[in-house]
Design an enzyme around this catalytic site. Sequence first.
Site, mmCIF file in Angstrom:
data_model
loop_
_atom_site.group_PDB
_atom_site.id
_atom_site.type_symbol
_atom_site.label_atom_id
_atom_site.label_comp_id
_atom_site.label_asym_id
_atom_site.label_seq_id
_atom_site.Cartn_x
_atom_site.Cartn_y
_atom_site.Cartn_z
ATOM 1 N N GLU A 172 0.834 -1.205 0.000
ATOM 2 C CA GLU A 172 0.000 0.000 0.000
ATOM 3 C C GLU A 172 0.870 1.259 0.000
ATOM 4 O O GLU A 172 0.581 2.221 -0.721
ATOM 5 C CB GLU A 172 -0.966 -0.040 1.197
ATOM 6 C CG GLU A 172 -2.050 -1.097 0.967
ATOM 7 C CD GLU A 172 -2.949 -1.398 2.166
ATOM 8 O OE1 GLU A 172 -3.909 -2.143 1.974
ATOM 9 O OE2 GLU A 172 -2.682 -0.910 3.274
ATOM 10 N N ASP A 301 -3.079 -8.490 18.722
ATOM 11 C CA ASP A 301 -1.717 -8.709 18.244
ATOM 12 C C ASP A 301 -0.761 -9.223 19.312
ATOM 13 O O ASP A 301 0.311 -9.746 19.003
ATOM 14 C CB ASP A 301 -1.140 -7.389 17.687
ATOM 15 C CG ASP A 301 -1.708 -7.035 16.332
ATOM 16 O OD1 ASP A 301 -2.585 -7.776 15.842
ATOM 17 O OD2 ASP A 301 -1.283 -6.011 15.762
ATOM 18 N N ALA A 317 -7.002 -6.797 12.336
ATOM 19 C CA ALA A 317 -8.037 -6.152 13.137
ATOM 20 C C ALA A 317 -9.232 -7.067 13.434
ATOM 21 O O ALA A 317 -9.709 -7.094 14.583
ATOM 22 C CB ALA A 317 -8.488 -4.869 12.430
HETATM 23 C C1 LIG Z 1 0.185 0.291 9.049
HETATM 24 C C2 LIG Z 1 -0.747 -0.831 9.438
HETATM 25 C C3 LIG Z 1 -1.707 -1.276 8.535
HETATM 26 C C4 LIG Z 1 -2.578 -2.296 8.881
HETATM 27 N N1 LIG Z 1 -3.521 -2.688 7.977
HETATM 28 C C5 LIG Z 1 -4.425 -3.618 8.332
HETATM 29 C C6 LIG Z 1 -5.488 -3.968 7.453
HETATM 30 O O1 LIG Z 1 -5.594 -3.452 6.341
HETATM 31 N N2 LIG Z 1 -6.399 -4.899 7.875
HETATM 32 C C7 LIG Z 1 -6.319 -5.490 9.097
HETATM 33 O O2 LIG Z 1 -7.177 -6.291 9.456
HETATM 34 N N3 LIG Z 1 -5.316 -5.195 9.939
HETATM 35 C C8 LIG Z 1 -4.377 -4.271 9.597
HETATM 36 N N4 LIG Z 1 -3.359 -3.947 10.465
HETATM 37 C C9 LIG Z 1 -3.234 -4.695 11.722
HETATM 38 C C10 LIG Z 1 -4.237 -4.210 12.764
HETATM 39 O O3 LIG Z 1 -4.190 -2.818 12.860
HETATM 40 C C11 LIG Z 1 -3.905 -4.880 14.081
HETATM 41 O O4 LIG Z 1 -3.992 -6.269 13.923
HETATM 42 C C12 LIG Z 1 -4.861 -4.432 15.178
HETATM 43 O O5 LIG Z 1 -4.728 -3.049 15.405
HETATM 44 C C13 LIG Z 1 -4.602 -5.194 16.456
HETATM 45 O O6 LIG Z 1 -5.489 -4.749 17.433
HETATM 46 P P1 LIG Z 1 -5.063 -4.730 18.948
HETATM 47 O O7 LIG Z 1 -6.265 -4.335 19.731
HETATM 48 O O8 LIG Z 1 -4.351 -5.978 19.301
HETATM 49 O O9 LIG Z 1 -3.951 -3.587 19.032
HETATM 50 P P2 LIG Z 1 -3.990 -2.076 18.566
HETATM 51 O O10 LIG Z 1 -5.158 -1.789 17.713
HETATM 52 O O11 LIG Z 1 -2.640 -1.782 18.041
HETATM 53 O O12 LIG Z 1 -4.200 -1.295 19.937
HETATM 54 C C14 LIG Z 1 -3.257 -1.329 20.957
HETATM 55 C C15 LIG Z 1 -3.576 -0.182 21.909
HETATM 56 O O13 LIG Z 1 -2.831 -0.373 23.082
HETATM 57 C C16 LIG Z 1 -2.266 0.856 23.489
HETATM 58 N N5 LIG Z 1 -1.064 0.531 24.257
HETATM 59 C C17 LIG Z 1 0.010 -0.152 23.850
HETATM 60 N N6 LIG Z 1 0.916 -0.274 24.826
HETATM 61 C C18 LIG Z 1 0.386 0.372 25.904
HETATM 62 C C19 LIG Z 1 0.843 0.592 27.237
HETATM 63 N N7 LIG Z 1 2.030 0.138 27.674
HETATM 64 N N8 LIG Z 1 0.054 1.302 28.058
HETATM 65 C C20 LIG Z 1 -1.143 1.782 27.635
HETATM 66 N N9 LIG Z 1 -1.622 1.588 26.394
HETATM 67 C C21 LIG Z 1 -0.876 0.884 25.540
HETATM 68 C C22 LIG Z 1 -1.984 1.570 22.183
HETATM 69 O O14 LIG Z 1 -1.868 2.964 22.363
HETATM 70 C C23 LIG Z 1 -3.167 1.168 21.334
HETATM 71 O O15 LIG Z 1 -4.241 2.071 21.446
HETATM 72 C C24 LIG Z 1 -2.472 -2.919 10.149
HETATM 73 C C25 LIG Z 1 -1.508 -2.472 11.048
HETATM 74 C C26 LIG Z 1 -0.658 -1.442 10.701
HETATM 75 C C27 LIG Z 1 0.370 -0.965 11.690
#
Ligand SMILES: Cc1cc2nc3c(=O)[nH]c(=O)nc-3n(C[C@H](O)[C@H](O)[C@H](O)COP(=O)(O)OP(=O)(O)OC[C@H]3O[C@@H](n4cnc5c(N)ncnc54)[C@H](O)[C@@H]3O)c2cc1C
Length: 437
Positions: A172, A301, A317
Amino acid sequence: MADLARPRVVIVGAGFGGLEAAKALAGKPFDVTVIDQHNYHLFQPLLYQVATAGLSPADIASPIRGILSRERNVNVMLGKVSGVDVARREILAEGRRIPFDALILATGAQHAYFGHDDWAAFAPGLKTIDDATYIRRRILLAFEKAETEPDPVERARLLTFVIVGGGPTGVEMAGAIAELANRALAADFRSIDPRSARIVLVEAAPRLLTPFEPSLSEAAKRSLEQLGVDVRLGTAVTACDAQGVSTGKDRIESRTVIWAAGVMASPAGQWLGAEADRAGRAKVAPDLSLPGHPDIFVIGDTALAAGPDGKPLPGVAPVAKQQGKYVAALLIARGEGRVVAPFRYRDFGSLATIGRKRAVAQLGRLRIKGFVAWLLWSVAHIYFLIGFRNRLIVAMNWAWSYVTFQRGTRLITGISGSRMEDMPMPDEKQPPMRGAA
Ligand SMILES: Cc1cc2nc3c(=O)[nH]c(=O)nc-3n(C[C@H](O)[C@H](O)[C@H](O)COP(=O)(O)OP(=O)(O)OC[C@H]3O[C@@H](n4cnc5c(N)ncnc54)[C@H](O)[C@@H]3O)c2cc1C
């Protein structure tokens, strides 16, 4: 006010997984606390558009307090969590101890440089809004510097952009930079022709988009090549510095290298002393709890959860969202004395876009490529964005740039008061501090 009779659920991270859990627990008999190091929820799939001047940060992020403002039993706290006292059932954040009866860790992932952390200074990754605006600054500054650069070797270096990693983010990014150079910037400069910019996508695997099936990988490669991207497969980066990258015997001179090659789980697994895989993901039980600790859950993740085929679920996501919803449902069921079945991921498919009108989509047995896939991609991303304002603005933005080829947010920010020669290029300034998201 906390009700002492109600279980306290602490959710760390308001990303896809944490937010889904918080929303599902809203209005239920729990006192919920959501802690995040940022005050906003970020829609990471569109970060690359902020990095390539297509969207503004506010278009893809929403304040967490705003999203949860109507949920009276949900309290939001801004703070960075640094550990978990498992024995005392307390979270450590900002010098405070926050007690919990149930804990959901949803802290996402961070960049991984495969043991070469020094490369981070030269090849920033894309995970946060700060990363995206930093990369946007680097890309736009490279064109600005090239415009006034008398040395043709340095000018060529400035006009060469290397993206390391051919997964969805790398593909992308490469497509978007190519369109930025070929279309949006094409008429803006006088000394240089932005269309002469070289965009090189380097991937160690033999094909792009490895989670997709080979015909779609091939379609993505063809689409990128039509946009002028030089796609190098089976090519691993062996060195990275302020002047470019080395790939074995080859050298690509470039002042802008972007890292889209690897991720590492947040340190939440370490906080728990959990068994983890090489990517640092904490191994969880079929109900997403930490083995031996039925009230501590790890999702998204940061979790290593097995799919029906026994393979680890991907870091995307939908996995995080479904897991967040599942854990909330499990806690509600437990409160009512019911038992729920183990977590089961429903895979609705994968999408990746290449530029402003092409994409590839893998939906069950269906394979779609080209414009129809791009329409699907657009609708899906607008649908999943949080907030009506963001959906409307992003849809209007895309419609506008589809017709005009323009990228409206070509703003170089964060350099106020600097002279052009002092503006940050990789050898002059470190990238922003990176957290776990
Ligand atoms: C550039 C990019 C593109 C992507 N494109 C896609 C896509 O097209 N389709 C798709 O399905 N997935 C995509 N992903 C992957 C997807 O975004 C992740 O799989 C998803 O966000 C995981 O969700 P999560 O809740 O585990 O973590 P996240 O959504 O990353 O949320 C983690 C949260 O924890 C908080 N956090 C972290 N550490 C701490 C701490 N120590 N103290 C307090 N808060 C903390 C962060 O601030 C954040 O808000 C992409 C990821 C990236 C980086």
